[in-house]
Design a protein around this motif. Structure first.
Motif, PDB file in Angstrom:
ATOM      1  N   ASN A  14     -11.844  50.341  -0.513  1.00 39.04           N
ATOM      2  CA  ASN A  14     -12.244  50.811   0.896  1.00 39.04           C
ATOM      3  C   ASN A  14     -13.595  50.903   1.137  1.00 39.04           C
ATOM      4  O   ASN A  14     -14.146  50.330   2.115  1.00 39.04           O
TER       5      ASN A  14
ATOM      6  N   ASP B 257      -9.181  51.539   7.106  1.00 39.15           N
ATOM      7  CA  ASP B 257      -9.126  50.007   7.729  1.00 39.15           C
ATOM      8  C   ASP B 257      -7.721  49.481   8.026  1.00 39.15           C
ATOM      9  O   ASP B 257      -6.876  49.388   6.914  1.00 39.15           O
TER      10      ASP B 257
ATOM     11  N   SER C 120     -16.424  39.456  -0.581  1.00 36.92           N
ATOM     12  CA  SER C 120     -15.220  39.241  -0.118  1.00 36.92           C
ATOM     13  C   SER C 120     -14.441  39.008  -1.731  1.00 36.92           C
ATOM     14  O   SER C 120     -13.184  39.302  -1.703  1.00 36.92           O
TER      15      SER C 120
ATOM     16  N   ARG D  78     -14.973  47.290   1.713  1.00 38.13           N
ATOM     17  CA  ARG D  78     -14.212  46.689   2.991  1.00 38.13           C
ATOM     18  C   ARG D  78     -15.185  47.196   4.062  1.00 38.13           C
ATOM     19  O   ARG D  78     -15.645  46.323   4.804  1.00 38.13           O
TER      20      ARG D  78
ATOM     21  N   LEU E 195     -13.848  42.366  -3.490  1.00 31.93           N
ATOM     22  CA  LEU E 195     -12.757  42.809  -2.778  1.00 31.93           C
ATOM     23  C   LEU E 195     -11.419  42.395  -3.314  1.00 31.93           C
ATOM     24  O   LEU E 195     -10.378  43.059  -3.386  1.00 31.93           O
TER      25      LEU E 195
ATOM     26  N   LEU F 159      -7.186  46.100   6.347  1.00 29.42           N
ATOM     27  CA  LEU F 159      -6.873  46.405   4.937  1.00 29.42           C
ATOM     28  C   LEU F 159      -5.596  47.076   4.513  1.00 29.42           C
ATOM     29  O   LEU F 159      -4.691  46.675   3.484  1.00 29.42           O
TER      30      LEU F 159
ATOM     31  N   GLN G 243     -17.365  45.042   6.651  1.00 23.78           N
ATOM     32  CA  GLN G 243     -17.279  45.121   7.985  1.00 23.78           C
ATOM     33  C   GLN G 243     -18.467  45.305   8.914  1.00 23.78           C
ATOM     34  O   GLN G 243     -18.733  44.753   9.931  1.00 23.78           O
TER      35      GLN G 243
ATOM     36  N   HIS H 190      -8.221  44.374  -5.400  1.00 22.47           N
ATOM     37  CA  HIS H 190      -7.028  44.256  -4.903  1.00 22.47           C
ATOM     38  C   HIS H 190      -5.836  43.825  -6.072  1.00 22.47           C
ATOM     39  O   HIS H 190      -5.107  44.383  -6.189  1.00 22.47           O
TER      40      HIS H 190
END
Length: 668
Positions: A509, A600, A537, A512, A540, A603, A516, A544
């Motif tokens: 979270n 988001d 990136s 991201r 992230l 996401l 952004q 995940h």
């Protein structure tokens, strides 16, 4: 006949008590050429002169100001010193008459109506100024008669009349400056007469650097009158008085202009004691005022001084420079007082606004001041800018301390974006709107930065396409430090969550959100660079994967075939336990992760799609291969709680931040 009479024919007899009686009676000019013979002869001549005077008609046009002025001009044009017959040049009788007429004109001016008596009779004003010029010349005659004691009373008389005239002109000069200004913009646009005499601006006046610039609220005619009076006063030796009146009136006018803009003169103590909300409003007013002065007021004020003192071009720049410098110093004092206030994060942007105002207004004022004054003002402005720049750097660097000191151990519910992340990134976003300014400030004040040689090498980046190494700018280095500190802080906060899957959601979270914000701001993106964004990136994607592993790998393990076959046959008890375990685990995941937050939308969608992509096919395959091994009816309903479509529906409930009830048999 009394002995105070001059012994030379044509000498000036000064009798103060009967000067008004002489105003309309002038002795015959021929009396001025009689040679001195004896006291008796002089007495007879004086008696004859008195008789002729008494017989002269009052206010004879022959003795008007214009007529006597001609006599004065001839007298002033006579060569000084001794004449051919060695007779000393003397002050003739008609000078007294001339002085009486000028004095009467001053009295006549004083009887006029209104605060300003000037310009009611332009022709009369012109003749009056010409008369004053003649009196001024009489006070400094060439030759040797000025040193003779018998002429002292006459010269005192001349000086007295000149002083009265200058006092009157000084009052008129002040009245024209004070009472002829226009403050109503609507009135200032009017042009009702063919001469534009009622206009309050002079659009034809041009500045070398700024194009057409108006006088500050005066008409053409008023400026012309002011110039004529100033010329007369300076020529008569009253430059100090004239300039003093001009400076005082225009300084007061400037104060009124600043007050109308809302700018208030505040002491350092006043500024220090103000609440930030109030001071913020004062800063906005200061910015407007400074810009108005630099781009409008100063140009108009300079043009006015040049026009009023057009016959003395050396005076105008000095007067304007002193006036403008006083205003600038007053404005700069406020800026320095603001820079001395207690530092806090919310002040950064107003400090930078003030810094930019000072920086941008220096070129706007170029060409308005003499070289010496310009250098002095630029030094003053540079000093104030430096103080604001140092304060801005200290405030920005305090962001590091804010991040370091945020060591709270309370986890954010649902793994949502932490308030520290929101605050820091929004702060950086707004700060980077001042990117060029901050780059300039940090470059000018690198000594304030806490970046040693080791940290500099740490933040060097490779230029793409070649092997050169390009060091980041000081501000870019500072920004990188802030981002690294934020990452470290968030990593520590993620450890507070006991559920490793939720810890990954938290990092996902926040990561991201940061990415952004950076991609949404060209300024930050330019400073951080594509390489940093690619690294973010990649992080992230790893968060995940960690989430998928911690949550759904266990679910997928239940749906494996291993352990179901016993002696070549599917074991029903094991199969029943598998279906039961899947239903229980999925129900728990649904109930728990429905309360987790992924704000988001992109996401959130990516997470749901990735979960569905691994869970639903595996469940559908497992269900298709083993559901027939259960007895139809109650046994099937008891152990198989979900159909593939139900799984997809419940996955769409995840990460909404809303507590969900047990899945039950089917979601309606």
């Amino acid at each position: 006949m009394e002995k105070h009479l001059h012994e030379k024919s044509g000498s000036f007899t000064h009798k103060q008590d009967d000067k008004l009686d002489k105003a309309c009676h002038m002795p015959s000019p021929k009396c001025t050429d009689v040679d001195v013979k004896s006291a008796d002869t002089e007495t007879e001549n004086r008696e004859e002169e008195t008789e002729k005077t008494e017989e002269s008609p009052p206010c004879d046009p022959e003795y008007s100001l214009a007529k006597v002025s001609e006599e004065i001009d001839r007298f002033l044009s006579t060569p000084s010193g001794k004449s051919d017959d060695s007779v000393t040049k003397e002050i003739p009788n008609f000078v007294e008459k001339f002085l009486d007429l000028v004095e009467a004109k001053i009295v006549n001016y004083g009887s006029g109506e209104g605060p300003t008596k000037w310009s009611q009779n332009p022709d009369g004003d012109a003749s009056f100024l010409e008369a004053l010029d003649r009196i001024s010349k009489l006070t400094t005659p060439s030759g040797d008669f000025e040193s003779e004691s018998e002429h002292a009373s006459s010269l005192n008389r001349i000086g007295s009349v000149l002083q009265k005239a200058m006092s009157f002109l000084e009052q008129e000069f002040r009245s024209l400056l004070e009472d002829s200004r226009c403050f109503d913009p609507d009135q200032c646009d009017s042009s009702k007469t063919k001469q534009d005499s009622d206009r309050c601006v002079l659009p034809s006046t041009k500045s070398e650097s700024t194009g057409d610039v108006d006088f500050p609220g005066y008409s053409n005619d008023v400026v012309s009158d002011l110039s004529r009076i100033a010329k007369a006063m300076i020529k008569a030796g009253y430059e100090t008085e004239c300039c003093q009146v001009y400076v005082i009136v225009r300084r007061n006018a400037f104060e009124e202009s600043l007050n109308r803009l809302g700018f208030e003169k505040l002491s350092i103590d006043d500024v220090q004691k103000m609440q930030w909300e109030s001071l913020e409003r004062e800063i906005s007013t200061w910015i407007t005022t400074f810009k108005q002065c630099a781009t409008v007021y100063f140009s108009g004020e300079r043009n006015l001084s040049l026009a009023v003192f057009s016959d003395h071009p050396s005076i105008a720049p000095s007067l304007f420079g002193n006036l403008a410098r006083g205003v600038v110093i007053q404005l700069l004092n406020f800026a320095e007082a603001v820079a001395m206030t207690k530092r806090s994060a919310e002040k950064l942007f107003k400090f930078l606004d003030m810094y930019e105002t000072l920086r941008d207004m220096v070129p706007a004022m170029d060409g308005l001041f003499l070289d010496e004054s310009a250098c002095e003002l630029k030094a003053e402005i540079s000093s104030a800018s430096c103080r604001l720049g140092e304060a801005a750097i200290c405030i920005f660097c305090e962001l590091e301390n804010s991040i370091k000191s945020d060591t709270g151990k309370t986890p954010v519910p649902g793994g949502a974006v932490h308030p520290l992340t929101r605050y820091t990134m929004n702060y950086l976003k707004y700060a980077c709107e001042y990117k060029d300014t901050l780059e300039q400030v940090f470059k000018d004040h690198q000594k304030v930065e806490r970046v040693d040689s080791a940290s500099k090498s740490e933040y060097e980046i490779s230029s793409q396409g070649n092997n050169q190494v390009e060091a980041q700018s000081p501000f870019s280095v500072q920004l990188t430090r802030v981002m690294d500190l934020l990452d470290t802080n968030l990593e520590a906060k993620s450890m507070v969550y006991k559920d490793l899957a939720l810890s990954s959601i938290f990092l996902m979270n926040n990561g991201r959100y940061i990415l952004q914000k950076i991609k949404g701001s060209n300024e930050i993106h330019e400073l951080m660079g594509d390489q940093w964004c690619r690294k973010r990136s990649s992080d992230l994607r790893q968060y995940h994967k960690n989430y998928q592993r911690e949550t759904w790998s266990k679910v997928l393990g239940i749906l494996r075939d291993e352990g179901l076959n016993v002696n070549g046959k599917v074991s029903k008890p094991v199969l029943k336990e598998r279906f039961k375990s899947f239903s229980t685990m999925f129900d728990e995941i649904h109930r728990t992760q429905s309360t987790w937050v992924v704000s988001d939308e992109q996401l959130q969608s990516e997470l749901r799609v990735s979960i569905s992509a691994v869970v639903i096919p595996a469940y559908r395959s497992f269900l298709g291969r083993f559901s027939q091994h259960l007895d139809p009816g109650r046994q099937t309903e008891k152990y198989i709680k979900f159909q593939p479509e139900d799984i997809e529906t419940y996955i769409d409930d995840l990460f909404d931040g809303n507590p969900a009830s047990s899945t039950g048999r089917r979601k309606p």
